[in-house]
Design an enzyme around this catalytic site. Structure first.
Site, PDB file in Angstrom:
ATOM      1  N   TYR A  45       0.845  -1.195   0.000  1.00 44.02           N
ATOM      2  CA  TYR A  45       0.000   0.000   0.000  1.00 44.02           C
ATOM      3  C   TYR A  45       0.875   1.238   0.000  1.00 44.02           C
ATOM      4  CZ  TYR A  45      -3.556   3.324   1.704  1.00 44.02           C
ATOM      5  OH  TYR A  45      -4.419   4.382   1.850  1.00 44.02           O
ATOM      6  N   ASP A  60      -1.748  15.277   6.225  1.00 43.48           N
ATOM      7  CA  ASP A  60      -2.580  14.574   5.237  1.00 43.48           C
ATOM      8  C   ASP A  60      -3.867  15.384   4.995  1.00 43.48           C
ATOM      9  OD1 ASP A  60      -3.708  12.562   3.677  1.00 43.48           O
ATOM     10  OD2 ASP A  60      -4.321  11.340   5.393  1.00 43.48           O
ATOM     11  N   ASP A  87      -3.254   5.071  -2.667  1.00 47.58           N
ATOM     12  CA  ASP A  87      -4.218   6.029  -2.113  1.00 47.58           C
ATOM     13  C   ASP A  87      -4.152   7.296  -2.968  1.00 47.58           C
ATOM     14  OD1 ASP A  87      -5.578   7.901  -0.598  1.00 47.58           O
ATOM     15  OD2 ASP A  87      -4.406   7.588   1.229  1.00 47.58           O
ATOM     16  N   ASP A  89      -6.391   9.805  -2.654  1.00 49.86           N
ATOM     17  CA  ASP A  89      -7.214  10.830  -1.984  1.00 49.86           C
ATOM     18  C   ASP A  89      -8.542  11.018  -2.724  1.00 49.86           C
ATOM     19  OD1 ASP A  89      -5.190  11.096  -0.123  1.00 49.86           O
ATOM     20  OD2 ASP A  89      -4.385  12.939  -0.951  1.00 49.86           O
ATOM     21  N   HIS A 114      -7.373   3.577  -4.446  1.00 45.33           N
ATOM     22  CA  HIS A 114      -8.627   3.943  -3.776  1.00 45.33           C
ATOM     23  C   HIS A 114      -8.806   5.448  -3.800  1.00 45.33           C
ATOM     24  CE1 HIS A 114      -7.314   5.476   0.190  1.00 45.33           C
ATOM     25  NE2 HIS A 114      -6.492   4.449   0.301  1.00 45.33           N
ATOM     26  N   GLU A 116     -11.621   8.596  -2.637  1.00 44.95           N
ATOM     27  CA  GLU A 116     -12.623   8.802  -1.586  1.00 44.95           C
ATOM     28  C   GLU A 116     -13.635   9.889  -1.932  1.00 44.95           C
ATOM     29  OE1 GLU A 116      -9.300   9.488   0.802  1.00 44.95           O
ATOM     30  OE2 GLU A 116      -9.733  11.591   1.254  1.00 44.95           O
ATOM     31  N   CYS A 124      -7.736  13.477   7.185  1.00 47.03           N
ATOM     32  CA  CYS A 124      -7.588  12.067   7.528  1.00 47.03           C
ATOM     33  C   CYS A 124      -8.981  11.537   7.873  1.00 47.03           C
ATOM     34  CB  CYS A 124      -6.649  11.939   8.731  1.00 47.03           C
ATOM     35  SG  CYS A 124      -6.881  10.406   9.638  1.00 47.03           S
ATOM     36  N   ARG A 159     -13.599   4.586  -1.685  1.00 45.07           N
ATOM     37  CA  ARG A 159     -13.623   4.786  -0.227  1.00 45.07           C
ATOM     38  C   ARG A 159     -14.769   5.719   0.126  1.00 45.07           C
ATOM     39  NH1 ARG A 159      -8.719   7.433   3.456  1.00 45.07           N
ATOM     40  NH2 ARG A 159     -10.023   8.981   4.490  1.00 45.07           N
ATOM     41  N   GLU A 189     -14.525   3.438   5.511  1.00 42.90           N
ATOM     42  CA  GLU A 189     -13.595   4.168   6.372  1.00 42.90           C
ATOM     43  C   GLU A 189     -14.162   4.416   7.768  1.00 42.90           C
ATOM     44  OE1 GLU A 189     -10.778   4.703   7.200  1.00 42.90           O
ATOM     45  OE2 GLU A 189      -9.932   6.643   6.641  1.00 42.90           O
ATOM     46  N   ASN A 213      -9.786  -0.612   7.088  1.00 41.47           N
ATOM     47  CA  ASN A 213      -8.570   0.160   7.327  1.00 41.47           C
ATOM     48  C   ASN A 213      -8.192   0.063   8.803  1.00 41.47           C
ATOM     49  OD1 ASN A 213      -6.532   2.061   7.382  1.00 41.47           O
ATOM     50  ND2 ASN A 213      -7.904   3.821   7.193  1.00 41.47           N
TER      51      ASN A 213
END
Ligand SMILES: C[C@](O)(C(=O)O)[C@H](CC(=O)O)C(=O)O
Ligand SMILES: [Mg+2]
Length: 297
Positions: A45, A60, A87, A89, A114, A116, A124, A159, A189, A213
């Site tokens: 990951y 983040d 990731d 975002d 992924h 989101e 986060c 996500r 999430e 996660n």
């Protein structure tokens, strides 16, 4: 075997079949990726928080971009054969940016990504005050990603951060719409209870419905693999476990050497030269140099 059957996307799908839940291990650089591979993990990951914190010293909060992620991805995919889940975002922009992102990820060797449903100024997933875009807008993000796939096996994880905002029913409603739009799996999430994963699993109709996660110091307890298996979770993510340990170890070493004026007394937490060289295959490189240039000596 066609190229796409052997692609990183195909290997990610294969890993999901071979191991359930698939442990997806976060590695923030090439060398730790090599150590994770040798330890037996079947998928890696690349964490958005990892790129932001470790590579740029940033929080983040959606500050790093597409190029930053691809730069770190290439380092990892050059060093290992394992499929990497990346990731991305919020996708970093509109439909054309997402399409460019997907093509870039596949070109640079990612097996999965992924994306989101948070607003661009994301947080986060375990922080208060998150905001999400409408279901329709996230569906458009997924459609843009699915449409841009240059490898049919590239694996898209959607996500949803909706649990904290709209509750379980709202989050599941979104999850189903995201799968309908082309997502292969749902990253549920910040679940706080195992039963929430179960509810997602029961509602989603895909071969590998849910990723959990298991990030530390978060809203989600450190559920075990057995517990996750029990509720039908297909992938267990450990985004920053090693990074957190590396940070703590580095800080200890910095403080010790600053205070004591020597590494004596802290050596036991360090990886020694022999182990480092073993993971790097260092001696093989040396042998190669000797072999190649022996005649010049
Ligand atoms: C998974 C995550 O998106 C990440 O970037 O690693 C983070 C992890 C964390 O901050 O603990 C998240 O859950 O938002
Ligand atoms: Mg992230």
């Amino acid at each position: 075997m066609s190229a796409s059957q052997n692609s990183a996307g195909a290997r990610f799908r294969q890993a999901l079949v071979e191991e359930s839940p698939l442990q997806v291990m976060g590695t923030i650089n090439a060398y730790t990726a090599m150590m994770a591979e040798r330890t037996g993990y079947k998928a890696l990951y690349l964490a958005g928080a990892g790129v932001a914190n470790a590579s740029y010293g940033l929080p983040d909060l959606g500050i790093t971009n597409l190029t930053d992620v691809l730069t770190d991805l290439r380092r990892v995919t050059d060093a290992t054969d394992l499929p990497v889940l990346v990731d991305v975002d919020t996708g970093f922009g509109g439909a054309f940016t997402i399409a460019r992102l997907v093509r870039g990820l596949i070109k640079d060797g990612a097996g999965a990504m992924h994306m989101e449903d948070q607003v661009q100024l994301k947080r986060c997933g375990h922080r208060p005050g998150k905001e999400i875009v409408s279901k329709a807008e996230m569906v458009d993000r997924i459609k843009a990603a699915a449409d841009a796939k240059t490898d049919p096996n590239f694996f898209i994880v959607a996500r949803t951060d909706a649990l904290a905002i709209e509750g379980l029913d709202g989050a599941i409603d979104r999850a189903c719409a995201y799968v309908e739009a082309g997502a292969d799996m749902i990253f549920a999430e910040a679940c706080t209870e195992l039963s929430q994963y179960k509810a997602f699993v029961d509602a989603i109709d895909t071969p590998h419905p849910v990723l959990a996660n298991i990030t530390e110091f978060s809203k989600t307890p450190n559920f075990t693999l057995d517990e996750l298996r029990g509720v039908g979770v297909s992938a267990a993510l450990y985004p920053l476990s090693a990074a957190r340990a590396m940070n703590a170890a580095a800080l200890k070493v910095f403080r010790h050497i600053r205070k004591e004026g020597s590494a004596k007394g802290i050596l036991e937490i360090m990886q020694d030269r022999e182990e480092l060289y073993d993971f790097l295959n260092y001696h093989e490189y040396e042998r190669k140099i000797d072999e190649l240039f022996r005649s010049q000596k």
